[in-house]
Structures are given as structure tokens and as C-alpha cells.
Design a protein around this motif. Structure first.
Motif, short mmCIF file in Angstrom:
data_model
loop_
_atom_site.label_atom_id
_atom_site.label_comp_id
_atom_site.label_asym_id
_atom_site.label_seq_id
_atom_site.Cartn_x
_atom_site.Cartn_y
_atom_site.Cartn_z
N MET A 9 0.41 -1.39 -0.01
CA MET A 9 -0.29 0.18 -0.04
C MET A 9 0.75 1.93 0.29
O MET A 9 2.22 0.98 -0.06
CB MET A 9 -0.80 0.24 1.54
CG MET A 9 -0.23 0.44 2.72
SD MET A 9 -1.48 0.00 3.87
CE MET A 9 -1.35 -1.46 3.93
N LYS A 10 0.32 2.31 -0.07
CA LYS A 10 0.97 3.83 0.01
C LYS A 10 0.74 3.88 1.09
O LYS A 10 0.37 3.93 1.71
CB LYS A 10 0.30 4.47 -0.93
CG LYS A 10 0.65 4.81 -2.16
CD LYS A 10 -0.50 5.61 -3.53
CE LYS A 10 -0.34 5.04 -4.49
NZ LYS A 10 -0.98 6.52 -5.68
N THR A 11 1.84 5.12 1.44
CA THR A 11 2.40 5.25 2.74
C THR A 11 1.21 6.49 3.48
O THR A 11 0.82 5.69 4.61
CB THR A 11 2.74 6.30 2.82
OG1 THR A 11 4.75 5.88 2.09
CG2 THR A 11 4.28 6.78 4.21
N ASP A 12 -0.04 6.35 2.71
CA ASP A 12 -0.55 7.38 3.50
C ASP A 12 -1.80 7.10 3.24
O ASP A 12 -2.69 7.33 4.57
CB ASP A 12 -1.51 8.98 2.26
CG ASP A 12 -1.63 8.02 1.03
OD1 ASP A 12 -1.13 7.53 0.33
OD2 ASP A 12 -2.45 8.88 -0.22
N THR A 13 -1.98 5.79 2.87
CA THR A 13 -2.82 4.72 3.28
C THR A 13 -2.83 4.24 5.13
O THR A 13 -3.32 3.85 5.50
CB THR A 13 -3.40 3.65 1.84
OG1 THR A 13 -3.65 3.72 1.09
CG2 THR A 13 -4.04 2.19 2.12
N TRP A 14 -1.61 3.48 5.00
CA TRP A 14 -1.14 3.12 5.66
C TRP A 14 -1.14 4.09 6.78
O TRP A 14 -1.35 3.39 7.85
CB TRP A 14 0.64 2.48 5.75
CG TRP A 14 1.42 2.59 7.74
CD1 TRP A 14 2.04 2.60 8.23
CD2 TRP A 14 0.86 1.38 8.24
NE1 TRP A 14 2.01 2.36 9.67
CE2 TRP A 14 1.40 1.23 9.18
CE3 TRP A 14 -0.51 0.19 7.86
CZ2 TRP A 14 1.59 0.15 9.83
CZ3 TRP A 14 -0.41 -0.95 8.58
CH2 TRP A 14 0.26 -0.82 10.21
N ASN A 26 -11.78 -0.98 4.15
CA ASN A 26 -12.77 -0.08 2.89
C ASN A 26 -11.40 0.00 1.98
O ASN A 26 -11.80 0.50 0.58
CB ASN A 26 -12.71 1.24 3.66
CG ASN A 26 -14.42 1.61 4.25
OD1 ASN A 26 -15.44 0.44 4.13
ND2 ASN A 26 -14.72 2.81 5.47
N ALA A 27 -10.37 0.27 2.30
CA ALA A 27 -9.18 0.83 2.22
C ALA A 27 -9.15 -1.07 0.89
O ALA A 27 -8.81 -0.73 -0.72
CB ALA A 27 -7.40 0.26 2.84
N VAL A 28 -9.65 -2.04 1.17
CA VAL A 28 -9.54 -3.36 0.27
C VAL A 28 -10.67 -2.78 -0.67
O VAL A 28 -9.63 -2.80 -2.05
CB VAL A 28 -9.19 -4.12 0.84
CG1 VAL A 28 -9.48 -5.44 0.04
CG2 VAL A 28 -8.28 -4.98 1.73
N SER A 29 -11.25 -2.52 -0.46
CA SER A 29 -12.81 -2.15 -1.00
C SER A 29 -12.23 -1.55 -2.69
O SER A 29 -12.44 -1.33 -3.40
CB SER A 29 -13.91 -1.71 -0.26
OG SER A 29 -14.59 -3.13 -0.08
N ALA A 30 -11.88 -0.41 -1.88
CA ALA A 30 -10.95 0.81 -2.52
C ALA A 30 -9.65 0.36 -3.49
O ALA A 30 -9.24 1.79 -4.47
CB ALA A 30 -11.25 2.27 -1.93
N LYS A 31 -9.29 -0.80 -3.57
CA LYS A 31 -7.87 -0.74 -3.93
C LYS A 31 -7.17 -0.10 -3.68
O LYS A 31 -5.72 -0.44 -4.64
CB LYS A 31 -8.27 -1.17 -5.57
CG LYS A 31 -9.10 -2.08 -5.61
CD LYS A 31 -9.12 -2.36 -7.86
CE LYS A 31 -10.74 -3.02 -7.78
NZ LYS A 31 -10.56 -4.79 -7.85
N GLN A 32 -6.90 0.06 -2.36
CA GLN A 32 -5.80 0.99 -1.82
C GLN A 32 -4.68 0.23 -0.94
O GLN A 32 -3.58 0.17 -0.55
CB GLN A 32 -6.21 1.62 -0.56
CG GLN A 32 -6.87 3.14 -1.39
CD GLN A 32 -7.31 4.25 0.05
OE1 GLN A 32 -8.20 3.72 0.60
NE2 GLN A 32 -7.28 5.67 0.07
N ILE A 33 -5.16 -0.91 -1.32
CA ILE A 33 -3.50 -2.70 -0.55
C ILE A 33 -4.25 -3.78 -1.55
O ILE A 33 -5.46 -4.10 -1.71
CB ILE A 33 -5.17 -2.56 0.19
CG1 ILE A 33 -4.99 -1.44 1.59
CG2 ILE A 33 -4.78 -3.68 1.25
CD1 ILE A 33 -4.74 -1.66 3.38
#
Length: 56
Positions: A9-14, A26-33
Motif C-alpha cells: 500500500m502507499k504510505t498515506d494509506t498506511w 474500506n481500503a481493500v474495497s477501494a483497491k488501496q491495498i
């Protein structure tokens, strides 16, 4: 070989996950992870920190 669990994942996501601004779901659903393998769901370990409470 490939490790049994990989999480990318990106740093801001973490950071958002770590302080509870964003949920793992939510992060997985949004494909951020991008998480693969057994044990790659870190929901049980998040958030790491809680945002500070406003002073009353």
C-alpha cells in the motif's frame, strides 16, 4: 520464493489505517491495498494509534 503473505500500500494509506481514519475493509474495497496470502489481513492490529481526544 514468494513469502506466504504480502501486503502492499502507499504510505498515506498506511498512516490512515494506523490512526483509524480508514478501515482495512474500506481500503481493500477501494483497491488501496494489495494483500495476498494467509495472514495478510491486518484488521486485528489496526488502528495502531488512536487520534488524540480534544481537551474538554
Amino acid at each position: 520464493g514468494t513469502p506466504p503473505a504480502v501486503v502492499e500500500m502507499k504510505t498515506d494509506t498506511w498512516l490512515a489505517l494506523a490512526v483509524g481514519v480508514l478501515t482495512w475493509e474500506n481500503a481493500v474495497s477501494a483497491k488501496q491495498i494489495n494483500a495476498t496470502g494467509i495472514g495478510s489481513d491486518l484488521t486485528a492490529y489496526l488502528p495502531v494509534f488512536s487520534p488524540p481526544r480534544p481537551l474538554s
